[in-house]
Design an enzyme around this catalytic site. Structure first.
Site, PDB file in Angstrom:
ATOM      1  N   LYS A   1      -1.952   1.603  -5.739  1.00  0.00           N
ATOM      2  CA  LYS A   1      -3.227   1.730  -5.014  1.00  0.00           C
ATOM      3  C   LYS A   1      -3.420   3.194  -4.658  1.00  0.00           C
ATOM      4  CE  LYS A   1      -3.902  -2.757  -2.800  1.00  0.00           C
ATOM      5  NZ  LYS A   1      -3.970  -3.471  -1.510  1.00  0.00           N
TER       6      LYS A   1
ATOM      7  N   ASN B   1      -0.560  -7.423   3.182  1.00  0.00           N
ATOM      8  CA  ASN B   1      -1.434  -7.024   4.283  1.00  0.00           C
ATOM      9  C   ASN B   1      -1.138  -7.777   5.568  1.00  0.00           C
ATOM     10  OD1 ASN B   1      -3.029  -5.051   2.928  1.00  0.00           O
ATOM     11  ND2 ASN B   1      -3.960  -6.718   1.782  1.00  0.00           N
TER      12      ASN B   1
ATOM     13  N   LYS C   1       8.183  -5.549  -2.992  1.00  0.00           N
ATOM     14  CA  LYS C   1       6.831  -5.122  -3.367  1.00  0.00           C
ATOM     15  C   LYS C   1       6.658  -5.183  -4.886  1.00  0.00           C
ATOM     16  CE  LYS C   1       3.001  -2.075  -2.710  1.00  0.00           C
ATOM     17  NZ  LYS C   1       2.312  -1.085  -1.924  1.00  0.00           N
TER      18      LYS C   1
ATOM     19  N   GLU D   1      -4.535  -7.522  -6.738  1.00  0.00           N
ATOM     20  CA  GLU D   1      -4.803  -8.257  -5.496  1.00  0.00           C
ATOM     21  C   GLU D   1      -5.878  -9.334  -5.643  1.00  0.00           C
ATOM     22  OE1 GLU D   1      -4.332  -5.924  -1.889  1.00  0.00           O
ATOM     23  OE2 GLU D   1      -5.791  -7.207  -0.905  1.00  0.00           O
TER      24      GLU D   1
ATOM     25  N   HIS E   1      -6.056  -2.842  11.104  1.00  0.00           N
ATOM     26  CA  HIS E   1      -7.181  -1.983  10.715  1.00  0.00           C
ATOM     27  C   HIS E   1      -8.241  -1.956  11.801  1.00  0.00           C
ATOM     28  CE1 HIS E   1      -6.229  -2.092   6.132  1.00  0.00           C
ATOM     29  NE2 HIS E   1      -5.710  -1.047   6.720  1.00  0.00           N
TER      30      HIS E   1
ATOM     31  N   ARG F   1      -0.909 -10.600  -3.680  1.00  0.00           N
ATOM     32  CA  ARG F   1      -0.684  -9.224  -3.191  1.00  0.00           C
ATOM     33  C   ARG F   1      -1.208  -9.057  -1.763  1.00  0.00           C
ATOM     34  NH1 ARG F   1      -0.974  -3.426  -6.321  1.00  0.00           N
ATOM     35  NH2 ARG F   1      -0.569  -2.171  -4.474  1.00  0.00           N
TER      36      ARG F   1
HETATM   37  P1  NAD Z   1       1.120  11.156   6.034  1.00  0.00           P
HETATM   38  O1  NAD Z   1       1.131  11.344   4.594  1.00  0.00           O
HETATM   39  O2  NAD Z   1      -0.044  11.705   6.818  1.00  0.00           O
HETATM   40  O3  NAD Z   1       2.457  11.741   6.647  1.00  0.00           O
HETATM   41  C1  NAD Z   1       2.664  11.694   8.040  1.00  0.00           C
HETATM   42  C2  NAD Z   1       2.982  13.083   8.604  1.00  0.00           C
HETATM   43  O4  NAD Z   1       4.332  13.377   8.278  1.00  0.00           O
HETATM   44  C3  NAD Z   1       2.145  14.221   8.051  1.00  0.00           C
HETATM   45  O5  NAD Z   1       1.894  15.121   9.099  1.00  0.00           O
HETATM   46  C4  NAD Z   1       3.072  14.880   7.014  1.00  0.00           C
HETATM   47  O6  NAD Z   1       2.803  16.254   6.872  1.00  0.00           O
HETATM   48  C5  NAD Z   1       4.409  14.653   7.644  1.00  0.00           C
HETATM   49  N1  NAD Z   1       5.537  14.547   6.738  1.00  0.00           N
HETATM   50  C6  NAD Z   1       5.597  13.926   5.547  1.00  0.00           C
HETATM   51  N2  NAD Z   1       6.850  13.912   5.089  1.00  0.00           N
HETATM   52  C7  NAD Z   1       7.604  14.566   6.002  1.00  0.00           C
HETATM   53  C8  NAD Z   1       8.986  14.872   6.103  1.00  0.00           C
HETATM   54  N3  NAD Z   1       9.863  14.439   5.201  1.00  0.00           N
HETATM   55  N4  NAD Z   1       9.405  15.563   7.187  1.00  0.00           N
HETATM   56  C9  NAD Z   1       8.530  15.942   8.162  1.00  0.00           C
HETATM   57  N5  NAD Z   1       7.225  15.663   8.120  1.00  0.00           N
HETATM   58  C10 NAD Z   1       6.768  14.980   7.049  1.00  0.00           C
HETATM   59  O7  NAD Z   1       1.204   9.613   6.458  1.00  0.00           O
HETATM   60  P2  NAD Z   1       1.981   8.344   5.907  1.00  0.00           P
HETATM   61  O8  NAD Z   1       2.263   7.542   7.091  1.00  0.00           O
HETATM   62  O9  NAD Z   1       3.055   8.693   4.966  1.00  0.00           O
HETATM   63  O10 NAD Z   1       0.857   7.630   5.020  1.00  0.00           O
HETATM   64  C11 NAD Z   1      -0.302   7.134   5.607  1.00  0.00           C
HETATM   65  C12 NAD Z   1      -1.345   6.985   4.532  1.00  0.00           C
HETATM   66  O11 NAD Z   1      -0.851   6.052   3.561  1.00  0.00           O
HETATM   67  C13 NAD Z   1      -2.655   6.422   5.023  1.00  0.00           C
HETATM   68  O12 NAD Z   1      -3.706   7.188   4.485  1.00  0.00           O
HETATM   69  C14 NAD Z   1      -2.695   5.008   4.464  1.00  0.00           C
HETATM   70  O13 NAD Z   1      -4.000   4.563   4.202  1.00  0.00           O
HETATM   71  C15 NAD Z   1      -1.910   5.178   3.195  1.00  0.00           C
HETATM   72  N6  NAD Z   1      -1.295   3.944   2.689  1.00  0.00           N
HETATM   73  C16 NAD Z   1      -1.479   3.655   1.377  1.00  0.00           C
HETATM   74  C17 NAD Z   1      -0.881   2.527   0.829  1.00  0.00           C
HETATM   75  C18 NAD Z   1      -1.021   2.258  -0.642  1.00  0.00           C
HETATM   76  O14 NAD Z   1      -0.627   1.162  -1.088  1.00  0.00           O
HETATM   77  N7  NAD Z   1      -1.506   3.192  -1.425  1.00  0.00           N
HETATM   78  C19 NAD Z   1      -0.100   1.685   1.625  1.00  0.00           C
HETATM   79  C20 NAD Z   1       0.070   2.010   2.968  1.00  0.00           C
HETATM   80  C21 NAD Z   1      -0.539   3.161   3.499  1.00  0.00           C
HETATM   81  N1  GLY Z   2      -0.090  -1.675   0.911  1.00  0.00           N
HETATM   82  C1  GLY Z   2      -0.607  -2.892   0.405  1.00  0.00           C
HETATM   83  C2  GLY Z   2      -0.611  -2.941  -1.079  1.00  0.00           C
HETATM   84  O1  GLY Z   2      -0.086  -2.085  -1.751  1.00  0.00           O
HETATM   85  O2  GLY Z   2      -1.143  -3.882  -1.618  1.00  0.00           O
END
Ligand code: NAD
Ligand code: GLY
Length: 367
Positions: free
Chosen positions: A145, A247, A229, A239, A254, A243
């Site tokens: 995704k 969620n 996963k 999905e 959300h 899948r």
């Molecule tokens: P993020 O990418 O914003 O990272 C969180 C923070 O940690 C940022 O400030 C980043 O700079 C910092 N960071 C990253 N790695 C680090 C490290 N090793 N050491 C120190 N700092 C570090 O947030 P996240 O929580 O990783 O991801 C959230 C995003 O993921 C949201 O946009 C959400 O919608 C998306 N998401 C996508 C899926 C998908 O299936 N594609 C699933 C869940 C969430």
């Molecule tokens: N994070 C939910 C999905 O990948 O379907």
């Protein structure tokens, strides 16, 4: 446990997730078979660039691979049309060709944006993920995704685009702030809650050790989460059914994220922790599971320091229900919920009366 490989079986789009401690330092070795020339553009954010980019670039250089780093601001605001345009411009300026590989080094923000950019650049350039947050290692880097946000909501503009490989190096989590580590941990717990009661029990016994930095526990949790996963994505990549189980906690979560303006006040994973407790509370209200299950879920999250109540983030159940109507799982105006017949036994349903949702939220908001 030194490391393990999890296969995501998707026919010609199948790929491996390598889970190890210290993988980043072997970046050249584990990627060179995917390169058509010794050149790798790396997309990362400002914080990760300081912490992990030099070691990755050194490892690539040691394998004779030249890299070009594109560094974007840290934070959710980077998952936007403006930064997508900037990233595409920089990739084109760097003369990235259609058969080159692009590497996403960072958390879910960088992974989601890079995956989307790779899908549209020259009608599709392959990409790999090197996730550096726990959330990205167990969830966002796996399953294909990709998306950016719209002013109307999160992840509303995107495509399914599977990576060619995922390199999950648990050592990169050593620099992650505890709050972000815990937020990712909520997604790990989600796997136990949705389909694996023994895994949840293992987390109850080992969660603290994992959070405190034990690499073996982290590898075990990331491998197990990725296996779960991968199995779900393999049977329902786009999905259409199962899948949606991934969620669990997200419909409520959300709504809370929308209510708090997708800000640092409530991280995504924190909203998932609260959302899982609410999903169990709703299930208990409907007689599907026991109140003791809900209490057990809440106890595990709160013992580690995760939030478990919507109070403090929202005040009005009806407003939260309105946010839920923007959920991508709404079909014909009907909400989809992931409920549970107990820990490890979740299912997808569209047959939930709004009155029960409101009563569950009211009870939680006033507790
Ligand atoms: P993020 O990418 O914003 O990272 C969180 C923070 O940690 C940022 O400030 C980043 O700079 C910092 N960071 C990253 N790695 C680090 C490290 N090793 N050491 C120190 N700092 C570090 O947030 P996240 O929580 O990783 O991801 C959230 C995003 O993921 C949201 O946009 C959400 O919608 C998306 N998401 C996508 C899926 C998908 O299936 N594609 C699933 C869940 C969430
Ligand atoms: N994070 C939910 C999905 O990948 O379907």
């Amino acid at each position: 446990m030194n490391g393990e490989t999890v296969r995501v079986p998707l026919g010609e789009r199948s790929y491996d997730i390598l889970v190890e401690s210290g993988l980043l330092g072997r970046g050249g070795d584990v990627l060179k078979d995917l390169l058509v020339r010794p050149f790798l553009p790396i997309v990362t954010d400002e914080r990760v660039a300081v912490l992990h980019l030099p070691a990755l670039q050194a490892a690539l250089r040691a394998s004779g691979i030249e890299s070009k780093a594109i560094v974007l601001p840290s934070g959710e605001a980077t998952k936007s049309i403006g930064f997508l345009e900037q990233l595409l411009d920089e990739l084109i300026s760097a003369k990235v060709e259609r058969r080159d590989l692009i590497l996403a080094l960072g958390g879910g923000v960088i992974g989601d944006l890079t995956g989307f950019a790779a899908a549209v650049l020259r009608r599709g350039v392959p990409f790999v993920q090197l996730p550096t947050t726990l959330l990205a290692q167990v969830d966002s880097a796996v399953g294909g995704k990709t998306a950016i946000n719209s002013k109307h909501g999160k992840n509303l503009v995107g495509v399914f685009n599977q990576p060619r490989r995922v390199l999950a190096d648990v050592a990169t989590l050593d620099t992650l702030p505890r709050r972000h580590l815990l937020a990712g941990y909520a997604e790990v717990v989600k796997y136990g809650l949705l389909g694996d009661a023994p895994f949840f029990a293992w987390l109850e016994a080992n969660g603290e050790r994992l959070i405190d930095g034990d690499h073996a526990a982290r590898i075990q949790a990331v491998v197990h989460s990725c296996r779960m996963k991968a199995a779900i994505v393999a049977r329902d990549e786009r999905e259409d059914g199962d899948r949606a189980l991934l969620n669990l906690g997200h419909t409520f979560g959300h709504a809370l994220e929308a209510e708090t303006g997708y800000s640092d006040r409530l991280l995504h994973g924190e909203s998932v922790a609260i959302g899982c407790v609410l999903a169990f509370a709703l299930s208990a209200r409907l007689g599907l599971c026991s109140a003791a299950d809900t209490e057990r879920v809440a106890r595990h999250f709160s013992t580690l320091g995760l939030p478990v109540s919507p109070a403090g983030y929202a005040t009005d159940a009806k407003v939260l229900l309105e946010h839920m109507r923007q959920d991508k799982k709404v079909i014909g105006g009907t909400l989809t919920f992931i409920l549970a017949r107990g820990i490890g036994n979740a299912f997808v349903t569209r047959e939930v009366a709004e009155r029960d949702v409101l009563l569950t939220l009211d009870a939680a908001l006033s507790a």
